[in-house]
Write a protein that holds these residues in place. Structure first.
Motif, PDB file in Angstrom:
ATOM      1  N   VAL A  32      -3.285  10.956   1.235  1.00 34.07           N
ATOM      2  CA  VAL A  32      -4.177   9.927   0.706  1.00 34.07           C
ATOM      3  C   VAL A  32      -3.522   8.566   0.895  1.00 34.07           C
ATOM      4  CG1 VAL A  32      -5.317  11.413  -0.985  1.00 34.07           C
ATOM      5  CG2 VAL A  32      -3.268  10.141  -1.647  1.00 34.07           C
ATOM      6  N   HIS A  33      -4.334   7.537   0.807  1.00 35.03           N
ATOM      7  CA  HIS A  33      -3.847   6.161   0.938  1.00 35.03           C
ATOM      8  C   HIS A  33      -4.360   5.373  -0.262  1.00 35.03           C
ATOM      9  CE1 HIS A  33      -3.073   2.214   2.783  1.00 35.03           C
ATOM     10  NE2 HIS A  33      -4.229   1.892   2.265  1.00 35.03           N
ATOM     11  N   PRO A  86       2.154  10.121   4.611  1.00 36.44           N
ATOM     12  CA  PRO A  86       1.483  11.132   5.412  1.00 36.44           C
ATOM     13  C   PRO A  86       1.531  12.525   4.792  1.00 36.44           C
ATOM     14  CG  PRO A  86       3.088   9.915   6.725  1.00 36.44           C
ATOM     15  CD  PRO A  86       3.203   9.437   5.310  1.00 36.44           C
ATOM     16  N   PRO A 126       0.834  -1.207   0.000  1.00 34.09           N
ATOM     17  CA  PRO A 126       0.000   0.000   0.000  1.00 34.09           C
ATOM     18  C   PRO A 126       0.864   1.250   0.000  1.00 34.09           C
ATOM     19  CG  PRO A 126      -0.653  -1.515   1.751  1.00 34.09           C
ATOM     20  CD  PRO A 126       0.634  -2.031   1.163  1.00 34.09           C
ATOM     21  N   HIS A 127       0.371   2.284  -0.634  1.00 29.04           N
ATOM     22  CA  HIS A 127       1.025   3.590  -0.618  1.00 29.04           C
ATOM     23  C   HIS A 127       0.306   4.428   0.417  1.00 29.04           C
ATOM     24  CE1 HIS A 127       3.608   3.087  -4.105  1.00 29.04           C
ATOM     25  NE2 HIS A 127       2.611   2.507  -4.711  1.00 29.04           N
ATOM     26  N   ASP A 128       0.993   4.800   1.450  1.00 31.57           N
ATOM     27  CA  ASP A 128       0.401   5.607   2.499  1.00 31.57           C
ATOM     28  C   ASP A 128       1.445   6.615   2.929  1.00 31.57           C
ATOM     29  OD1 ASP A 128      -1.334   6.580   4.355  1.00 31.57           O
ATOM     30  OD2 ASP A 128      -1.211   4.860   5.695  1.00 31.57           O
ATOM     31  N   ASP A 150      -4.446   1.577  -1.894  1.00 30.26           N
ATOM     32  CA  ASP A 150      -4.192   0.145  -1.767  1.00 30.26           C
ATOM     33  C   ASP A 150      -4.156  -0.425  -3.185  1.00 30.26           C
ATOM     34  OD1 ASP A 150      -4.139  -2.576  -1.427  1.00 30.26           O
ATOM     35  OD2 ASP A 150      -5.706  -2.610   0.103  1.00 30.26           O
ATOM     36  N   SER A 209       0.368   5.174  -8.584  1.00 31.06           N
ATOM     37  CA  SER A 209       1.494   4.455  -7.962  1.00 31.06           C
ATOM     38  C   SER A 209       2.826   4.968  -8.483  1.00 31.06           C
ATOM     39  CB  SER A 209       1.382   2.950  -8.224  1.00 31.06           C
ATOM     40  OG  SER A 209       0.310   2.400  -7.508  1.00 31.06           O
ATOM     41  N   HIS A 226      -8.254   6.213  -0.505  1.00 35.80           N
ATOM     42  CA  HIS A 226      -8.899   6.841   0.652  1.00 35.80           C
ATOM     43  C   HIS A 226      -8.283   8.207   0.864  1.00 35.80           C
ATOM     44  CE1 HIS A 226     -10.888   3.250   2.305  1.00 35.80           C
ATOM     45  NE2 HIS A 226      -9.833   2.591   1.870  1.00 35.80           N
TER      46      HIS A 226
END
Length: 106
Positions: A11-12, A7, A3-5, A14, A38, A21
């Protein structure tokens, strides 16, 4: 796929489910939108050349103008605005080079 999360992006994503999100909501991206986001996330706010995006997403070496990329970027911009809100991350065009993901800001 991880996942790319990030801060500082707000945004996040998956990649397995293509679910994006953000503070303003969530949406499912198309396969190409997810691959584009991505690639932009992996660049950590650096400019990604158009050709690199074409090769990463379409897996082709394209000679000349390829407007399909612009259409997908426009749709991805709309999805980011819908999930990230008015001050969320945005995709900036770097004229003559490519695109970059800009972190949230006023």
């Amino acid at each position: 796929m991880r996942p790319h999360d990030l801060p500082d992006i707000g945004v996040h994503l998956d990649p397995a489910t293509r679910l994006l999100h953000g503070p303003a909501g969530a949406t499912t991206l198309t396969t190409k939108q997810s691959a584009l986001l991505s690639a932009l996330l992996d660049a950590h706010a650096d400019t990604v050349p158009r050709q690199n995006l074409l090769e990463a997403v379409w897996d082709v070496t394209w000679v000349g103008a390829h407007r399909a990329l612009d259409v997908h970027i426009a749709a991805l911009r709309a999805r980011l605005a819908a999930t990230g809100g008015p001050h969320g991350p945005r995709i900036e065009t770097v004229r003559g080079l490519g695109y970059r993901l800009v972190p949230p800001g006023p």
